[in-house]
Enzyme design. Structure first.
Site: not given
Ligand code: E4P
Length: 217
Positions: A85
């Site tokens: 990522k």
């Molecule tokens: C995506 O890969 C992220 O880990 C995630 O969806 C972030 O979500 P949040 O806005 O609830 O922290």
């Protein structure tokens, strides 16, 4: 639309994997921090549970640092399903280009505009992760972003997969599916909410009560 679980909690991952509903996992530094365990140990454990894409995020902010971290992760985790990522920045795009050339899969995260998604795809990202919940939080309609990215990727036959991220409710998941997101990465509590309907519970109660009246020999 495929479903990934958005968590670093191995008990949750095991549970939804055993239910047969998920085929991948996304983590991020905040989710890892919540578990209070070693990052590498957690990701390694996840790879023993789920046979599908598992995203682990780098924390460097410069291209060279991101590439180095990604290569170290690939070496240490040593699993075909690992996806790196990368945050959506100019330096991140450079890292995606280099990692793609090396055959390393990437998930460009923190996408908040169609322009960012298009650039990430052109840099070679395997996945882009538009965050719809966080857009809703600041008064923009997150789902419109998913629609825009789906439309652009369709028109131009871009094969980068769209992961609807920052999902907060079952409605988010269903709307993302209707818009054509390839994947939604969904937190464990939301997956469990998606299993529920009051009429299902009422129906089970009624069947069981009626069953009691069936003559048993
Ligand atoms: C995506 O890969 C992220 O880990 C995630 O969806 C972030 O979500 P949040 O806005 O609830 O922290």
């Amino acid at each position: 639309m495929k479903i990934f679980v958005d968590t670093a909690n191995v008990d949750y991952i095991r549970e939804v994997n055993d239910m047969g509903v998920i085929c991948g996992v996304t983590t991020n530094p905040s989710l890892i921090a919540k578990e209070g365990k070693n990052f590498i140990d957690v990701v390694k454990e996840i790879t023993t549970i789920v046979d599908g894409p598992i995203s682990a995020e780098v924390i460097s902010l410069d291209t060279e640092g991101m590439v180095k971290e990604a290569e170290e992760l690939v070496k240490t985790i040593n699993n075909k399903n690992l996806v790196i990522k990368i945050p959506m920045t100019p330096a991140g795009l450079g890292a995606v280009k280099q990692l793609t050339a090396k055959g390393i899969k990437t998930n460009v995260t923190l996408i908040f505009s169609a322009a960012q998604a298009l650039l990430a795809a052109r840099a070679g990202a395997t996945y882009v992760s538009p965050f719809l919940g966080r857009l809703d939080d600041v008064g923009q309609t997150g789902m419109t972003l998913i629609e825009e990215i789906v439309e652009i990727f369709d028109i131009h036959a871009i094969d980068t997969e769209i992961i609807a991220a920052s999902i907060r409710t079952p409605i988010h998941a269903i709307e993302a599916a209707r818009c054509g997101a390839h994947i939604a990465t969904i937190p464990y509590p939301v997956i469990m909410q998606m299993t529920k309907h009051p009429l299902t519970d009422i129906g089970i109660d009624r069947f069981l009560k009626d069953w009691e009246t069936v003559p048993k020999d």
